[in-house]
Design an enzyme around this catalytic site. Structure first.
Site, PDB file in Angstrom:
ATOM      1  N   LYS A   1      -1.495   4.393  14.572  1.00  0.00           N
ATOM      2  CA  LYS A   1      -0.971   4.001  15.897  1.00  0.00           C
ATOM      3  C   LYS A   1      -0.179   5.159  16.493  1.00  0.00           C
ATOM      4  CE  LYS A   1       3.019   1.862  13.642  1.00  0.00           C
ATOM      5  NZ  LYS A   1       3.578   0.592  13.163  1.00  0.00           N
TER       6      LYS A   1
ATOM      7  N   TYR B   1      24.048  26.216  27.458  1.00  0.00           N
ATOM      8  CA  TYR B   1      24.670  25.164  28.272  1.00  0.00           C
ATOM      9  C   TYR B   1      25.941  24.641  27.595  1.00  0.00           C
ATOM     10  CZ  TYR B   1      20.578  24.773  31.282  1.00  0.00           C
ATOM     11  OH  TYR B   1      19.572  25.014  32.176  1.00  0.00           O
TER      12      TYR B   1
HETATM   13  C1  LIG Z   1       3.699   0.732  11.766  1.00  0.00           C
HETATM   14  C2  LIG Z   1       3.378  -0.311  10.760  1.00  0.00           C
HETATM   15  C3  LIG Z   1       3.120   0.050   9.439  1.00  0.00           C
HETATM   16  C4  LIG Z   1       3.292   1.459   8.908  1.00  0.00           C
HETATM   17  O1  LIG Z   1       4.675   1.664   8.674  1.00  0.00           O
HETATM   18  P1  LIG Z   1       5.237   3.021   8.033  1.00  0.00           P
HETATM   19  O2  LIG Z   1       6.690   2.733   7.840  1.00  0.00           O
HETATM   20  O3  LIG Z   1       5.006   4.098   9.016  1.00  0.00           O
HETATM   21  O4  LIG Z   1       4.499   3.228   6.771  1.00  0.00           O
HETATM   22  C5  LIG Z   1       2.713  -0.957   8.570  1.00  0.00           C
HETATM   23  N1  LIG Z   1       2.601  -2.241   8.982  1.00  0.00           N
HETATM   24  C6  LIG Z   1       2.874  -2.628  10.253  1.00  0.00           C
HETATM   25  C7  LIG Z   1       2.745  -4.046  10.642  1.00  0.00           C
HETATM   26  C8  LIG Z   1       3.290  -1.674  11.182  1.00  0.00           C
HETATM   27  O5  LIG Z   1       3.565  -2.056  12.422  1.00  0.00           O
END
Ligand SMILES: *Cc1c(COP(=O)(O)O)cnc(C)c1O
Length: 378
Positions: A33, A274
């Protein structure tokens, strides 16, 4: 051309996936994702396609991007569908969907599909974000099991505090999950673990439902014994606040680097950048690097934040600008315009940089912007 760039090491990605799958004890959905946490979802999915059991994304737009790129492996929508109309696309593109609320069960019951769907039923075991409550779960499960629109079912839940190794919360959530599953008249294929749970909580890995022939047979059809859902660890970052032996086996996938574009010789007591946050304590050389918060580097990184200058440890000096940042060159007499600087990667780990800046490796990696990405190990 501006020298800022990100290099994506796909060999490291495959190494990390294999580790996640082995430690996860069953199959593993590679979570890609948010454009694979900033690494490029299509490139990462192609690199893993030959060996990954499947992929997981947040929403259908991300799944369609992978299908359009020719990825045919299973893809799970982690948040399910946002409206019933998406079921047509889910059906057409052979996607797997999470069901996290009762209305989604009814939407599936009303849908006309060309083939039955693979559904992951999510239990809210205590995080209180998405998922059916323990009271809703069993009824929803039985209803889905009876629907002609449903092919296979997987039971899933998600941990809120798996990155806290001294918290009892993960074991408590796992216990809620197994209690609810024990109320079913079958032992379902289960999916619990994100990266932190895979690395830190081997005790909560689901045991294979192989004690009854019918369950074992069905579990094979539904994708094996259990499913892990590694995200962050695929990209080589440590999900814990401190060092961790398992996380040490991971290889960073993303390297962000740039070059010195100017070198200044300053007298003692001169302000840099800055707000004059850094004032030279002695006569010293300051290097200007083409990298800033518009690239995703943390704007409020403090003085002393680690960088790697020509392969050797260095440190930030002065506030980060939109397109540039400044580093202390006192220990780097040979550094000059064109000298390479690594902002994060194998020499400055993303999780270590994030800790210095009060952010997380998740936000750092997902926040990468503007610079070209180069791919290695395709
Ligand atoms: C994003 C997500 C994961 C992966 O989580 P990580 O901490 O990046 O390993 C797994 N299960 C769900 C439901 C998620 O939304």
């Amino acid at each position: 051309m501006r020298p800022a760039r990100a290099l994506i090491d796909l060999q490291a990605l495959r190494h990390n996936y294999r580790l996640a799958r082995r430690l996860g004890g069953g199959r593993a959905l590679a979570v890609v994702k948010a454009d694979a946490y900033g690494h490029g979802a299509v490139a990462c999915a192609r690199a893993l396609e030959a060996e990954a059991d499947g992929f997981a994304v947040a929403a259908i737009e991300e799944a369609l991007e992978l299908r359009e790129a020719g990825i045919t492996a299973p893809i799970l929508l982690l948040e399910g569908f946002f409206e019933a109309a998406e079921l047509e696309l889910i059906d057409r593109h052979r996607l797997w969907t999470v069901v996290q609320a009762p209305w989604q069960v009814e939407a599936i019951a009303r849908a006309r599909l060309s083939a039955p769907l693979q559904v992951w039923v999510k239990l809210d075991s205590g995080m209180h974000r998405l998922g059916l409550s323990p009271a809703e779960f069993t009824g929803a499960w039985r209803r889905l099991r009876a629907l002609p629109q449903v092919a296979g079912l997987v039971a899933m839940t998600h941990f809120a505090r798996a990155d806290e190794l001294d918290s009892s919360r993960t074991a408590e959530q796992a216990a809620v999950f197994s209690d609810v599953l024990a109320g079913l008249d079958e032992r379902p294929v289960a999916s619990l673990c994100n990266s932190a749970a895979i690395l830190g909580w081997p005790a909560v890995l689901p045991t294979p439902p192989a004690d009854r022939d019918a369950d074992a047979e069905r579990s094979r059809e539904e994708g094996g014994t259990s499913w892990a859902r590694p995200g962050l660890m695929l990209y080589g970052a440590n999900p814990f606040a401190g060092p961790h032996a398992g996380a040490d086996l991971l290889r960073p996938v993303m390297t962000v680097e740039s070059k010195l574009i100017a070198v200044r010789e300053l007298a003692a007591g001169e302000p840099v950048g800055y707000g004059a946050r850094y004032v030279t304590p002695m006569p010293m050389r300051i290097g200007v690097v083409a990298m800033g918060y518009a690239d995703g580097y943390p704007q409020f990184a403090p003085d002393g934040t680690p960088v790697s200058i020509d392969g050797r440890p260095g440190r930030l000096a002065g506030r980060v600008s939109m397109d540039m940042l400044t580093v202390d060159l006192s220990g780097h007499p040979d550094a000059t315009v064109g000298t390479p600087v690594q902002l994060w990667g194998d020499r400055v780990r993303a999780d270590e940089l994030a800790r210095h800046c009060g952010t997380s490796a998740y936000e750092l990696l997902c926040g990468l912007k503007r610079m070209p990405r180069g791919i290695r190990g395709a």
